[in-house]
Design a protein around this motif. Sequence first.
Motif, mmCIF file in Angstrom:
data_model
loop_
_atom_site.group_PDB
_atom_site.id
_atom_site.type_symbol
_atom_site.label_atom_id
_atom_site.label_comp_id
_atom_site.label_asym_id
_atom_site.label_seq_id
_atom_site.Cartn_x
_atom_site.Cartn_y
_atom_site.Cartn_z
ATOM 1 N N VAL A 29 37.279 58.906 19.839
ATOM 2 C CA VAL A 29 38.126 60.025 20.602
ATOM 3 C C VAL A 29 39.431 59.450 21.061
ATOM 4 O O VAL A 29 39.029 58.146 21.804
ATOM 5 C CB VAL A 29 37.030 60.660 21.691
ATOM 6 N N VAL A 30 40.264 59.905 20.899
ATOM 7 C CA VAL A 30 41.646 59.242 21.533
ATOM 8 C C VAL A 30 42.447 60.533 21.928
ATOM 9 O O VAL A 30 42.678 61.403 21.394
ATOM 10 C CB VAL A 30 42.809 58.769 20.281
ATOM 11 N N ILE A 31 42.842 60.053 23.384
ATOM 12 C CA ILE A 31 43.799 61.137 23.992
ATOM 13 C C ILE A 31 45.074 60.473 24.345
ATOM 14 O O ILE A 31 45.092 59.554 25.045
ATOM 15 C CB ILE A 31 43.014 61.810 25.267
ATOM 16 N N PHE A 32 45.993 61.271 23.974
ATOM 17 C CA PHE A 32 47.517 60.900 24.375
ATOM 18 C C PHE A 32 47.920 61.612 25.448
ATOM 19 O O PHE A 32 47.726 62.992 25.359
ATOM 20 C CB PHE A 32 48.441 61.118 23.208
ATOM 21 N N PRO B 255 36.513 58.344 25.966
ATOM 22 C CA PRO B 255 37.740 58.386 25.001
ATOM 23 C C PRO B 255 38.803 57.117 25.208
ATOM 24 O O PRO B 255 38.879 56.718 26.410
ATOM 25 C CB PRO B 255 38.567 59.627 25.221
ATOM 26 N N THR B 256 39.436 57.032 23.994
ATOM 27 C CA THR B 256 40.573 55.656 24.403
ATOM 28 C C THR B 256 41.576 56.619 24.694
ATOM 29 O O THR B 256 42.069 57.524 24.022
ATOM 30 C CB THR B 256 40.726 55.100 23.171
ATOM 31 N N VAL B 257 42.150 56.447 25.991
ATOM 32 C CA VAL B 257 43.399 57.154 26.384
ATOM 33 C C VAL B 257 44.722 56.267 26.494
ATOM 34 O O VAL B 257 44.550 55.339 27.046
ATOM 35 C CB VAL B 257 43.166 57.683 27.936
ATOM 36 N N SER C 31 42.961 67.312 32.583
ATOM 37 C CA SER C 31 41.811 68.337 32.345
ATOM 38 C C SER C 31 41.085 68.030 31.192
ATOM 39 O O SER C 31 39.824 67.950 30.808
ATOM 40 C CB SER C 31 42.375 69.732 32.466
ATOM 41 N N MET C 32 41.866 67.688 30.022
ATOM 42 C CA MET C 32 41.228 67.489 28.959
ATOM 43 C C MET C 32 40.420 66.120 28.863
ATOM 44 O O MET C 32 39.498 65.915 28.385
ATOM 45 C CB MET C 32 42.355 67.250 27.703
ATOM 46 N N LYS C 33 41.061 65.077 29.580
ATOM 47 C CA LYS C 33 40.150 63.792 29.813
ATOM 48 C C LYS C 33 38.944 64.108 30.500
ATOM 49 O O LYS C 33 37.926 63.600 30.273
ATOM 50 C CB LYS C 33 40.983 62.733 30.505
ATOM 51 N N GLN C 34 38.838 64.831 31.567
ATOM 52 C CA GLN C 34 37.667 65.398 32.485
ATOM 53 C C GLN C 34 36.811 66.036 31.342
ATOM 54 O O GLN C 34 35.628 65.848 31.293
ATOM 55 C CB GLN C 34 37.964 66.068 33.701
#
Length: 110
Positions: free
Chosen positions: A13-16, A38-40, A26-29
């Motif tokens: 999972v990766v979040i930019f 996730p890798t952020v 909110s998406m990270k939470q």
Amino acid sequence: MEVVRCLVDERPVVIFSKSSCCVSHSMKQLITSYGANPTVYELDEIPNGREVERGLLSMGCNPSVPAVFVGQKLVGGSNEVISLQVRGKLVPMLMEAGAIWVWNRTSSTA
């Protein structure tokens, strides 16, 4: 676009994100609430953030953040992630990607 692929490669999972974006937060939470780690990438804090942002825009992410990848595939932004969550498809997707291994749907209410 290639720079984005390199950052996403081999990560479940990766979040930019941008550090000032409340929707990204909110998406990270949401993702971490299921037990995923996730890798952020905070685009406003990494040296090549503008290059990554241009890559995300060229992939169809508009706005560019949040952009969520699960199993090296672009899921999309917050609307797409919330839609998956509401339809009960987010957890299976996280499990298939190896981001989480066990999910217990029942909650104990005493």
